[in-house]
Design an enzyme around this catalytic site. Structure first.
Site, PDB file in Angstrom:
ATOM      1  CD  GLN A 107      -2.404  -1.289   2.759  1.00 38.20           C
ATOM      2  OE1 GLN A 107      -3.351  -0.584   3.088  1.00 38.20           O
ATOM      3  NE2 GLN A 107      -1.856  -2.158   3.578  1.00 38.20           N
ATOM      4  CG  ASN A 108       4.160   1.208   2.329  1.00 40.25           C
ATOM      5  OD1 ASN A 108       3.077   1.407   2.874  1.00 40.25           O
ATOM      6  ND2 ASN A 108       5.127   0.548   2.903  1.00 40.25           N
ATOM      7  CG  HIS A 125      -2.956   2.658  -1.704  1.00 43.28           C
ATOM      8  ND1 HIS A 125      -2.942   2.526  -0.327  1.00 43.28           N
ATOM      9  CD2 HIS A 125      -4.081   2.021  -2.122  1.00 43.28           C
ATOM     10  CE1 HIS A 125      -4.005   1.840   0.063  1.00 43.28           C
ATOM     11  NE2 HIS A 125      -4.712   1.515  -1.000  1.00 43.28           N
ATOM     12  N   GLY A 194       2.963  -4.564   8.950  1.00 45.79           N
ATOM     13  CA  GLY A 194       2.960  -3.108   9.145  1.00 45.79           C
ATOM     14  C   GLY A 194       1.793  -2.374   8.530  1.00 45.79           C
ATOM     15  CB  THR A 195      -1.134  -2.801   6.813  1.00 47.05           C
ATOM     16  OG1 THR A 195      -2.351  -2.092   6.511  1.00 47.05           O
ATOM     17  CG2 THR A 195      -1.414  -4.292   6.842  1.00 47.05           C
ATOM     18  CB  SER A 196      -3.767   0.411  10.610  1.00 47.03           C
ATOM     19  OG  SER A 196      -4.153   1.029   9.397  1.00 47.03           O
TER      20      SER A 196
END
Ligand code: BJW
Ligand code: ZN
Length: 245
Positions: A107-108, A125, A194-196
């Site tokens: 997503q980074n 993204h 490392g993603t919410s």
């Protein structure tokens, strides 16, 4: 579900050794140890100029104040220029040589997986280093253009560029989610790093992998809405945990 404070279980070691198709979904937390601020986490939400980040990272701001959106992205690229991949990016890049099929879905927008050497990266993204013409759609490498400030213009049609990233309320790049979903449906081991896990449709990828029977591993200092469907939750910073594998 197994929760581990440190160390890797023998179950995960043997799953990893025998896995044929591995999918790694990453979020802002994988870049945190490089110095890239996360959007959320630790009970906080990122703020810029006194506003929550999603004000500037929104399609409505793009329509109402393109210059403000560029100011936010020009600032972030200037910060990123000084940063490097960390041991988490490096471990993930190394893993691609170990399995038959390996894919990173991120997503980074920072490009740090590619900088670490990852080859097959699906960017859900977009990428902060690219601009896209609002008129004709032509894409530009902002590094090559040497853009540091202001709103860049299109060399083809003189229209204004926008950052080539996916803002809230916008569609993901054509085919990106479908390609990632197909990988999720077919993987036998899935890491969620490392993603919410609050932003959709990215957060649905682990749900797809889990429903298809993949062994699920989450790496995050905090619990997330996906923790409950993971077989292992490795609690801690990705840069410390991933190299242990
Ligand atoms: C560490 C660590 C360490 C810290 N090691 N870990 C279904 C339900 C409800 C809403 C929706 C839905 N489907 C779609 C929506 C709307 C919306 C959405 O999901 N909203 C929710 C917030 C409610 N989604 C969209 O708008 C998406 N588009 C879309 O669905 O199009 C179709 C459509 C259009 C119109 C209407 C309806 C549907 C697009 C989403 C685009 C997201 N864009 C952003 C900004 C990108 C540009 C920019 O950079 O500014 O992408 S938002 C921001 O969040 C960014 C991220 O990629 C994304 C995810 O964040 P991420 O990566 O999870 O980071 P954080 O900061 O949230 O979490 C960090 C984590 O790391 C934490 O857990 C820490 O604990 C951890 N951590 N240190 C490991 N060392
Ligand atoms: Zn153009």
């Amino acid at each position: 579900m197994l929760t581990s404070a440190a160390g890797i279980s023998s179950e995960l070691s043997s799953r990893f050794a025998s896995a044929r198709r591995v999918l790694v979904l990453t979020g802002a937390g994988v870049s945190a140890e490089s110095g890239v601020p996360t959007f959320r986490g630790g009970g906080k939400s990122a703020v810029w100029k006194g506003m929550p980040f999603d004000v500037f990272s929104s399609s409505s701001m793009l329509e109402s104040d393109l210059a403000a959106v560029w100011e936010w992205f020009n600032y972030r690229r200037a910060v990123l220029e000084t940063l490097k991949p960390n041991p988490a990016h490096q471990a993930i890049a190394e893993w691609q040589h170990r399995c038959e099929e390996f894919c990173v879905v991120t997503q980074n927008v920072d490009g740090l997986h590619q900088a670490a050497g990852s080859l097959d990266v699906i960017e859900l993204h977009g990428n902060v280093w690219r601009g896209r013409c609002l008129e004709c759609g032509k894409r530009y490498d902002l590094r090559a253009l040497g853009i540091k400030e202001g709103v860049p213009g299109c060399q083809q049609c003189s229209g204004p560029l926008r950052p080539d990233v996916v803002l809230f309320g916008e569609m993901l790049p054509a085919g990106a989610f479908e390609k990632a979903a197909a990988k999720a449906e077919n993987c036998d081991l899935c890491f969620v790093v490392g993603t919410s896990a609050l932003v959709y449709p990215a957060a649905s990828l682990p749900e797809i992998a889990s429903a298809a029977g993949a062994y699920m591993v989450e790496v995050n200092p905090e619990r997330t809405p996906l923790s409950h469907l993971c077989d292992e939750v490795l609690t801690g910073p990705a840069g410390e945990i991933l190299p242990l594998l």
